[in-house]
Structure formats: C-alpha cells, structure tokens
Design an enzyme around this catalytic site. Structure first.
Site, short mmCIF file in Angstrom:
data_model
loop_
_atom_site.label_atom_id
_atom_site.label_comp_id
_atom_site.label_asym_id
_atom_site.label_seq_id
_atom_site.Cartn_x
_atom_site.Cartn_y
_atom_site.Cartn_z
N TYR A 92 0.82 -1.19 -0.04
CA TYR A 92 0.10 -0.28 -0.03
C TYR A 92 0.87 1.40 -0.04
CZ TYR A 92 -3.21 -3.57 1.67
OH TYR A 92 -4.34 -4.43 1.59
N HIS A 150 -4.30 6.49 -1.15
CA HIS A 150 -4.87 6.54 0.16
C HIS A 150 -3.79 6.75 1.43
CE1 HIS A 150 -8.63 6.13 1.67
NE2 HIS A 150 -8.69 4.86 2.26
N PHE A 152 -4.51 -0.46 10.14
CA PHE A 152 -5.36 -0.33 8.54
C PHE A 152 -6.26 0.85 8.76
CE2 PHE A 152 -3.56 -4.51 8.03
CZ PHE A 152 -2.95 -4.33 6.61
N ASN A 183 -9.39 1.55 8.25
CA ASN A 183 -10.75 1.49 8.88
C ASN A 183 -10.74 1.48 10.54
OD1 ASN A 183 -11.43 1.37 6.05
ND2 ASN A 183 -12.51 -0.30 6.18
N ASN A 228 -13.46 6.51 5.36
CA ASN A 228 -13.23 5.42 6.33
C ASN A 228 -12.26 5.72 7.51
OD1 ASN A 228 -15.30 3.97 5.40
ND2 ASN A 228 -14.04 2.66 3.81
#
EC number: 3.1.1.29
Length: 239
Positions: free
Chosen positions: A14, A19, A64, A66, A112
C-alpha cells in the site's frame, strides 16, 4: 504537545497508494525536520520532534485505515490531549491533485479513516486535506484510492510533499495561511519579475521586425537631371 496523524495502510503493498498520502506527508516532515526515529507505539508508529518551538508527535496508525481511530484515541488519552490538539493528514478525492486545504472540525464525508476517528475522539479535530482527484464515478473510488499514484503524478506529488514540509512550522504555530502559502510556492512558483507577458513579447517582436525592415529597405536611386534640349529629346525618341 500536538498530535499529527498521517492516515494510510501498513505494508509495502500500500506504500504508493493514493490512500497513503497522509503517511507520505508526515514521513517527509519527520525526515526534513530531524524528528526522532520511528518506533512502535499506540497501535502505530510514532516519531517526536519540535517545529519552531512547538513539540509535535507524529503518528502513523498501523491498524489499517478503517480502524485508525483506535490508534489516535489511545495516543490522545495517553498524553491527555484534547481533540483540538489533533491534526489528521488524509487523502481527499473532492480536491484536485496538488490542491490542499486546512479544515477545523466537520464531517467525515465518507472517508473510512475519518469515520473511525470520529467514533473514538469526536469531530472536533483539525485536518489537512491532500487532494488526489476523483476517478469520475463513486463506484470507482475504492479501487482508485487503493491504487498507486501514476508516474505522471510524480512531479506534483514531490512538490506537494516538499511544500507541506516547508510549511510545517507555520502549521505548528497555528498559521494555516502561511502553511498553504509555503505549499503554493512549491506547487506553483511565481514567475520571474524580469519575465514579460506573452502579448507584450509579441508586440515588441513585431515592432523590432518592422524597425529592421525599415533599416534594411534600399531607397530608390535618384535619377540624373536631364540637360538635353527639346530638339535632342525628339531626335533621341526616333532613334
């Protein structure tokens, strides 16, 4: 103390995602301003430093996206901070790439990471909204933000990260305007004071060309004075 939170997802998979621009931003601040090495704490990674006399704790939640609020809430409670001491750096699809806005409080707009933070510390924290652009349709948003920046984005992305690092001391002092000015100087530097508008250049070029044509034009040769008599002129005509 201030708590600056860079949102993103952990792991090499990632690291280059849109993001993760929040992570990228706090990483750049830590690197450029001599912050302490990153260490694991509060379900994330932290780095401490000072910006223009203001003590700042950088936090990258590793829960993460969320579940980011778990990490933020734990750090805030440990240092007995108020939510107004927290600034969250996050990707913003409602801003064009390279656009940045500073915001105090507000909703989570479906993000989120912000939604999770709302659940743990409420909405009264500051945000640095880092524009990444919109894919065009809401159904494409998840795949878009979880994809790496395109190669064509490398230039403006580097400018933005340099800019937020330049402006970080202003933000630590609470001067959002100067912070944004520092970013703007990297993203859209001013024209040189010696440069001329294109229209003016064109007018001057045309005038110079006309002057050159005038200087190089050969004047007509003068005709010698005719001293012949009328009889000679008539005789010459029938030769």
């Amino acid at each position: 103390m201030q708590l600056w939170v860079g949102l993103g997802n952990p792991g090499a998979k990632y690291a280059g995602n849109r993001h993760n621009i929040g992570w990228m931003a706090v990483d750049r601040v830590a690197e450029d301003h001599g912050f302490a090495p990153w260490r694991a704490k509060f379900q994330g990674e932290v780095s401490e430093g000072v910006l223009d006399g203001e003590k700042v704790l950088l936090l990258k939640p590793t829960t993460f996206m969320n579940l980011s609020g778990q990490s933020v809430g734990e750090a805030m409670r440990f240092y007995k901070l108020d939510s107004t001491d927290v600034t969250v750096w996050h990707d913003e699809i409602d801003l064009a790439p390279a656009k940045i806005r500073v915001k105090a409080g507000g909703g989570h707009a479906g993000h989120n990471g912000l939604r999770s933070i709302h659940q743990h510390i409420g909405p009264h924290y500051d945000r640095v909204r880092l524009g990444v652009g919109h894919p065009g349709h809401k159904d494409r948003v998840p795949g878009y933000v979880l994809s790496d920046f395109a190669k064509a984005d490398a230039g403006w992305l580097d400018d933005v990260l340099r800019g937020v690092s330049d402006g970080a001391p202003h933000l630590a002092r609470g001067d959002g305007g100067k912070f944004l000015n520092a970013v703007a100087l990297r993203v859209a530097p001013p024209r040189s004071s010696t440069s001329k508008p294109k229209a003016q250049d064109n007018r001057e070029d045309a005038a110079q060309a006309a002057e050159e044509r005038s200087e190089t034009r050969t004047p007509p040769e003068a005709r010698p004075e005719d001293t012949r008599s009328a009889l000679q002129k008539l005789a010459d005509k029938f030769r």
